[in-house]
Write an enzyme that holds these catalytic residues in place. Structure first.
Site, short mmCIF file in Angstrom:
data_model
loop_
_atom_site.label_atom_id
_atom_site.label_comp_id
_atom_site.label_asym_id
_atom_site.label_seq_id
_atom_site.Cartn_x
_atom_site.Cartn_y
_atom_site.Cartn_z
N LYS A 164 55.96 39.78 3.00
CA LYS A 164 55.46 38.82 2.41
C LYS A 164 54.46 38.98 1.37
CE LYS A 164 57.22 35.87 5.84
NZ LYS A 164 58.43 37.40 6.38
C1 LIG Z 1 61.80 31.68 6.72
C2 LIG Z 1 60.80 32.82 8.30
N1 LIG Z 1 61.18 31.76 8.90
C3 LIG Z 1 59.55 32.77 9.98
C4 LIG Z 1 59.50 33.71 9.43
C5 LIG Z 1 58.72 34.52 10.64
O1 LIG Z 1 58.19 34.89 10.36
P1 LIG Z 1 57.21 36.75 11.53
O2 LIG Z 1 57.87 37.66 11.27
O3 LIG Z 1 55.67 36.02 10.86
O4 LIG Z 1 57.27 36.52 12.79
C6 LIG Z 1 59.97 33.79 8.83
C7 LIG Z 1 59.16 36.08 8.35
O5 LIG Z 1 59.62 36.64 9.15
C8 LIG Z 1 60.63 33.64 7.84
O6 LIG Z 1 61.54 35.14 6.71
#
Ligand SMILES: Cc1ncc(COP(=O)(O)O)c(C=O)c1O
Length: 352
Positions: A164
């Site tokens: 990110k």
């Molecule tokens: C669009 C989207 N939603 C949700 C997530 C979930 O985030 P995390 O991996 O921190 O749980 C991500 C990233 O991986 C994402 O790109």
């Protein structure tokens, strides 16, 4: 981070409060709650929306699975509305066409850091009495209609996985403009403990979705560098744009306009119809260049087909994009020469 380690307060300490304050300020929201991941944050907002078995939630098929999983955890059923081919985000007209009396919420995603159509979606939610959850996990720094995402009054979730814009290793942040929602978030992430209650007193069913102070300190450090990070990513994206301008057989990511300013998460090109994407990927791989098939349509994932019987044809625009989009190597410190090599190799692969 060393200060945190030396302080002995490794979790539920002041670094988390500070991280939340700084983050809230950065995205123009009055309240922020740090959590263990973006997925955890999305799940908490779904729990707070009161979603239950039998409720329907409308979301985008062209996204990372977490944006659809978050309400399935609460027993709600996914309803996929198709995306706009240009923005790759939910098409508000397609969303409206899928609303039924069972619809309870919309989870709108800012895919690849490009802002979703927040105002039309918000208008639909107000008209039909639905909750709106903004999955801004890829969109820290994105602007919609002249304001940064997080500041529009909609509950939003950001994520800090290492790919990110900024990272805490694992981690996420929920921003809200509603004090009561924030209180619920803080309680639910901490095993349902109530404000001012004892360590072993639990007011509601909660989770361990806490971030720790070590990661919060890392987040504070990243926020200090965020402007630099975002401008380096912007510069890298512009460089790809120049390098690929004369290359036939692909479309670059959609350009910004007055209402939509992207924060660069990934650099995804769309190959012309009829291109053999697998051959292009293999040719780049032979030269040591890793690319990724961003993104498969969620409704066609094996578990979605099995659980809900979804199949091809449900969301044709998303399915078409899923066949043709390709993420190129992209990260904050990518070197100009490496980008030139990627562009050259891609151009050669597309000529063959
Ligand atoms: C669009 C989207 N939603 C949700 C997530 C979930 O985030 P995390 O991996 O921190 O749980 C991500 C990233 O991986 C994402 O790109």
């Amino acid at each position: 981070m060393l200060d945190v380690l030396r302080s002995g307060r490794l979790s539920l300490g002041p670094a988390i409060d500070r991280f939340e304050e700084l983050f809230a300020e950065r995205v123009g929201a009055p309240y922020a709650a740090a959590v263990s991941s973006g997925t955890a944050g999305l799940h908490l907002l779904c729990a707070i929306a009161g979603l239950q078995t039998g409720d329907e939630v409308i979301t985008s098929p062209y996204s990372f699975v977490a944006s659809a999983n978050c309400f399935i955890y609460e027993g709600a059923t996914p309803v996929f509305a198709d995306v706009d081919e240009r923005t790759m985000n939910l098409d508000p007209a397609a969303v409206e066409a899928t609303i039924t009396e069972r619809t309870k919420a919309i989870v709108a995603v800012d895919i690849f850091g490009y802002p979703c159509e927040l105002d039309p979606l918000r208008e639909l939610c107000t008209r039909h009495g639905l909750a709106l959850i903004q999955d801004a996990c890829e969109a820290l720094g994105t602007e919609y209609r002249g304001r940064i995402v997080g500041s529009h009054g909609v509950d939003a979730v950001f994520a800090f996985y290492p790919n990110k814009q900024m990272t805490t290793g694992e981690g996420g942040m929920v921003t809200t403009h509603d004090e009561e929602t924030w209180r619920r978030l803080v309680s639910l992430r901490n095993q349902g403990r109530a404000d001012g209650g004892g360590w072993l007193e639990h007011a509601r069913l909660g989770y361990n979705y806490r971030i720790d102070d070590i990661r919060a300190a890392l987040g504070i450090g990243q926020l200090e560098k965020l402007d630099t990070i975002l401008s380096l990513r912007q510069a890298a994206a512009m460089r790809y744009g120049e390098l690929l301008a004369e290359v036939d057989g692909l479309e670059p990511p959609l350009a910004d306009d007055a209402d939509h300013v992207r924060s660069w998460f990934v650099y995804v090109v769309t190959l012309a119809r009829g291109t053999d994407r697998e051959r292009v990927i293999a040719e780049l791989e032979r030269q040591g260049i890793a690319t990724s098939r961003y993104l498969p349509s969620i409704h066609l994932q094996a578990y979605m087909r099995e659980r809900y019987g979804f199949s091809e044809g449900l969301c044709p625009v998303s399915e078409d994009l899923s066949q043709r989009t390709l993420a190129l190597p992209f990260f904050t410190a990518i070197e100009t020469e490496d980008q030139a090599r990627v562009a050259e190799a891609l151009a050669a692969a597309l000529r063959r």
